[in-house]
Every structure is written in structure tokens, then in C-alpha cells.
Scaffold this active site. Structure first.
Site, PDB file in Angstrom:
ATOM      1  N   GLU A  99       0.635  -1.386  -0.006  1.00 39.14           N
ATOM      2  CA  GLU A  99      -0.096   0.076  -0.221  1.00 39.14           C
ATOM      3  C   GLU A  99       1.045   1.113  -0.075  1.00 39.14           C
ATOM      4  O   GLU A  99       1.953   1.151   0.473  1.00 39.14           O
ATOM      5  CB  GLU A  99      -0.827  -0.111   1.227  1.00 39.14           C
ATOM      6  CG  GLU A  99      -2.052  -1.199   1.078  1.00 39.14           C
ATOM      7  CD  GLU A  99      -3.174  -0.272   2.146  1.00 39.14           C
ATOM      8  OE1 GLU A  99      -3.807   0.654   1.539  1.00 39.14           O
ATOM      9  OE2 GLU A  99      -3.633  -0.989   3.003  1.00 39.14           O
ATOM     10  N   ASP A 100       0.104   2.208  -0.442  1.00 39.44           N
ATOM     11  CA  ASP A 100       0.989   3.714  -0.321  1.00 39.44           C
ATOM     12  C   ASP A 100       0.981   4.165   1.001  1.00 39.44           C
ATOM     13  O   ASP A 100       2.069   4.674   1.597  1.00 39.44           O
ATOM     14  CB  ASP A 100       0.215   4.742  -1.135  1.00 39.44           C
ATOM     15  CG  ASP A 100      -1.200   4.784  -1.029  1.00 39.44           C
ATOM     16  OD1 ASP A 100      -1.850   3.942  -0.356  1.00 39.44           O
ATOM     17  OD2 ASP A 100      -1.888   5.676  -1.878  1.00 39.44           O
ATOM     18  N   ASP A 103      -3.928   4.893   6.911  1.00 42.72           N
ATOM     19  CA  ASP A 103      -4.507   6.172   7.234  1.00 42.72           C
ATOM     20  C   ASP A 103      -5.518   5.519   8.450  1.00 42.72           C
ATOM     21  O   ASP A 103      -4.935   5.316   9.558  1.00 42.72           O
ATOM     22  CB  ASP A 103      -4.992   6.922   6.410  1.00 42.72           C
ATOM     23  CG  ASP A 103      -5.366   8.280   6.703  1.00 42.72           C
ATOM     24  OD1 ASP A 103      -5.118   8.707   7.842  1.00 42.72           O
ATOM     25  OD2 ASP A 103      -6.231   8.828   6.127  1.00 42.72           O
ATOM     26  N   PHE A 152      -2.032  15.735   5.082  1.00 48.87           N
ATOM     27  CA  PHE A 152      -2.045  15.222   3.923  1.00 48.87           C
ATOM     28  C   PHE A 152      -1.232  15.330   2.806  1.00 48.87           C
ATOM     29  O   PHE A 152      -0.574  16.417   2.681  1.00 48.87           O
ATOM     30  CB  PHE A 152      -3.584  15.789   3.045  1.00 48.87           C
ATOM     31  CG  PHE A 152      -4.071  15.254   1.863  1.00 48.87           C
ATOM     32  CD1 PHE A 152      -5.040  13.827   2.080  1.00 48.87           C
ATOM     33  CD2 PHE A 152      -3.578  15.408   0.563  1.00 48.87           C
ATOM     34  CE1 PHE A 152      -5.282  13.391   0.887  1.00 48.87           C
ATOM     35  CE2 PHE A 152      -4.152  14.716  -0.339  1.00 48.87           C
ATOM     36  CZ  PHE A 152      -4.966  13.626  -0.180  1.00 48.87           C
ATOM     37  N   ARG A 165       0.561  12.204  -8.734  1.00 46.74           N
ATOM     38  CA  ARG A 165       0.988  10.970  -8.657  1.00 46.74           C
ATOM     39  C   ARG A 165       2.549  10.875  -8.923  1.00 46.74           C
ATOM     40  O   ARG A 165       3.298  10.206  -8.467  1.00 46.74           O
ATOM     41  CB  ARG A 165       0.436   9.771  -8.994  1.00 46.74           C
ATOM     42  CG  ARG A 165      -1.345   9.820  -8.426  1.00 46.74           C
ATOM     43  CD  ARG A 165      -1.820   8.515  -8.995  1.00 46.74           C
ATOM     44  NE  ARG A 165      -3.364   8.535  -8.770  1.00 46.74           N
ATOM     45  CZ  ARG A 165      -3.761   7.854  -7.625  1.00 46.74           C
ATOM     46  NH1 ARG A 165      -2.995   7.664  -6.861  1.00 46.74           N
ATOM     47  NH2 ARG A 165      -5.088   8.164  -7.759  1.00 46.74           N
TER      48      ARG A 165
HETATM   49  P1  5GP Z   1      -7.207   4.423   4.852  1.00 53.24           P
HETATM   50  O1  5GP Z   1      -7.848   5.497   5.617  1.00 53.24           O
HETATM   51  O2  5GP Z   1      -8.412   3.415   4.414  1.00 53.24           O
HETATM   52  O3  5GP Z   1      -6.126   3.698   5.575  1.00 53.24           O
HETATM   53  O4  5GP Z   1      -6.478   4.716   3.703  1.00 53.24           O
HETATM   54  C1  5GP Z   1      -7.054   4.578   2.188  1.00 53.24           C
HETATM   55  C2  5GP Z   1      -6.310   5.344   1.138  1.00 53.24           C
HETATM   56  O5  5GP Z   1      -6.412   6.712   1.436  1.00 53.24           O
HETATM   57  C3  5GP Z   1      -4.782   5.367   0.948  1.00 53.24           C
HETATM   58  O6  5GP Z   1      -4.585   4.017   0.265  1.00 53.24           O
HETATM   59  C4  5GP Z   1      -4.620   6.381   0.342  1.00 53.24           C
HETATM   60  O7  5GP Z   1      -4.740   6.148  -1.102  1.00 53.24           O
HETATM   61  C5  5GP Z   1      -5.596   7.546   0.806  1.00 53.24           C
HETATM   62  N1  5GP Z   1      -4.898   8.481   1.569  1.00 53.24           N
HETATM   63  C6  5GP Z   1      -4.741   8.241   2.987  1.00 53.24           C
HETATM   64  N2  5GP Z   1      -4.083   9.250   3.492  1.00 53.24           N
HETATM   65  C7  5GP Z   1      -3.734  10.222   2.525  1.00 53.24           C
HETATM   66  C8  5GP Z   1      -2.849  11.244   2.291  1.00 53.24           C
HETATM   67  O8  5GP Z   1      -2.349  11.725   3.092  1.00 53.24           O
HETATM   68  N3  5GP Z   1      -2.548  11.664   1.010  1.00 53.24           N
HETATM   69  C9  5GP Z   1      -3.127  10.958  -0.136  1.00 53.24           C
HETATM   70  N4  5GP Z   1      -2.975  11.454  -1.174  1.00 53.24           N
HETATM   71  N5  5GP Z   1      -3.760  10.112  -0.030  1.00 53.24           N
HETATM   72  C10 5GP Z   1      -4.160   9.327   1.613  1.00 53.24           C
END
Ligand code: 5GP
Length: 178
Positions: A99-100, A103, A152, A165
Site C-alpha cells: 500500500e501507499d 491512514d 495530507f 502521483r
Molecule cells: P485508509 O484510510 O483506508 O487507511 O487509507 C486509504 C487510502 O486513502 C490510502 O491508500 C490512500 O490512497 C488514501 N490516503 C490516506 N491518507 C492520504 C494522504 O495523506 N494523501 C493521499 N494522497 N492519500 C491518502
């Protein structure tokens, strides 16, 4: 040519990312020595991290992808939209989800729950970034590149409304440029 993406500050440089990704790849190669894990890149955010990681692995592996979506702008919708499934059969296999960023943890938990129904030998998460202070679900990725504050970020695969990206670093998004 001048290019001015909405970055308040560079948080992690391309060089720092390369160095850390190499360390993660070495650790994974050691942990999975003698096995052939399937690395599953979660599109689209993981794409730069995924390619950097796998080219540094020194073990046999399979590569696959899933596509999910949850964010709109800088806000998580809190719901995971499943767009594209992987092709490999994970039954009895070692799976590493790439994963990237983790969050809230909603996407990670969704993927763990989904893959476990397919009876893999093991499933772990490897994430370039981790934002533990924004967690809603108790998940802890086994491999993390960098822990960051609740800001963010964009670049190195991460977007704001499908842009930026392509940046070769992780930067804090400039909210005034929304
Ligand atoms: P989750 O909240 O489900 O853990 O994160 C899901 C997705 O939200 C991540 O895979 C990512 O694509 C996006 N995301 C969460 N935090 C950030 C952030 O700080 N920047 C960006 N660009 N995407 C985020």
C-alpha cells in the site's frame, strides 16, 4: 520547464525513499527466503513504491494488483470501493499487500478480511507510509517505510484528485491551492 505542484514542503526526498525502500526489500527478502510470496500492489497509490520495492527484492515472487478507491479530494469517504480484483489464486500462498499509506486502516482491514476468506498461508501489509494518529481500526502493517504526522501528503504515487502521483518525492499538500 517550470512545474509548480501544490507542495507546502518536501517531507521525504526521493533519495530518502530509495534508501528506505532498499532496507524494506532486504528485510522482506530475508523474511521470505525460500518462499515465493505474491506481492499485491494496491492501485493506484502504490504504483511507484511497488515498482521500486520489487526491483530491490532478491527472492522469487509473483506480482499482482488490486484496484480500490476511498478518497475524494483530501477526505476519506470511509467506504472502500472495490474496482479490480487480482488474478493469482492465493490459497496456500504467502501474500504481501503493498500500500501507499495506512491512514484510518479501513482499506487495510478490508483487504485483510477479503484475502483471509481465500485461505492464504499468510497475509501481511507493507506500506510506504503510516499515519497511526488517524487510525480508526487497530491494524499494524508489518513493514512500514516512514511514519508521518496527520497531514495530507502527495507525490510518489499519492494523489490529490488524481493529480501529482508523478512527483518523485512525498510532499505536504498546500491546502490553499485547493
Ligand atoms: P485508509 O484510510 O483506508 O487507511 O487509507 C486509504 C487510502 O486513502 C490510502 O491508500 C490512500 O490512497 C488514501 N490516503 C490516506 N491518507 C492520504 C494522504 O495523506 N494523501 C493521499 N494522497 N492519500 C491518502
Amino acid at each position: 520547464m517550470e512545474y509548480n505542484p501544490p507542495v507546502k514542503k518536501v517531507l521525504i526526498s526521493g533519495e530518502q525513499i530509495d534508501k528506505r525502500v532498499k532496507e524494506l526489500a532486504d528485510k522482506i527478502s530475508e523474511d521470505y527466503k525460500g518462499r515465493t510470496p505474491i506481492l499485491v500492489g494496491i492501485l493506484r497509490g502504490s504504483v511507484l513504491f511497488f515498482s521500486n520495492l520489487v526491483k530491490n527484492l532478491s527472492i522469487d515472487c509473483n506480482l499482482d494488483f488490486m484496484c480500490l478507491a476511498s478518497y475524494s479530494g483530501t477526505e476519506s469517504s470511509g467506504k472502500v470501493r472495490f474496482i479490480l480484483d487480482m488474478r493469482e489464486d492465493v490459497k496456500g500462498r504467502d501474500v504481501i499487500i503493498v500500500e501507499d499509506i495506512v491512514d484510518t486502516g479501513i482499506t487495510g482491514q478490508y483487504l485483510l478480511d477479503l484475502l483471509k476468506t481465500r485461505n492464504p498461508a499468510s497475509v501481511e501489509i507493507c506500506s510506504l507510509l503510516d499515519k497511526p494518529s488517524n487510525r480508526q481500526l487497530e491494524i499494524k502493517p508489518k513493514y512500514v517505510g516512514f511514519e508521518i504526522e496527520n497531514e495530507f501528503v502527495i507525490g510518489y504515487g499519492l494523489d490529490y484528485n488524481e493529480l501529482y502521483r508523478n512527483l518523485p518525492y512525498i510532499g505536504v499538500f498546500d491546502e490553499t491551492k485547493k
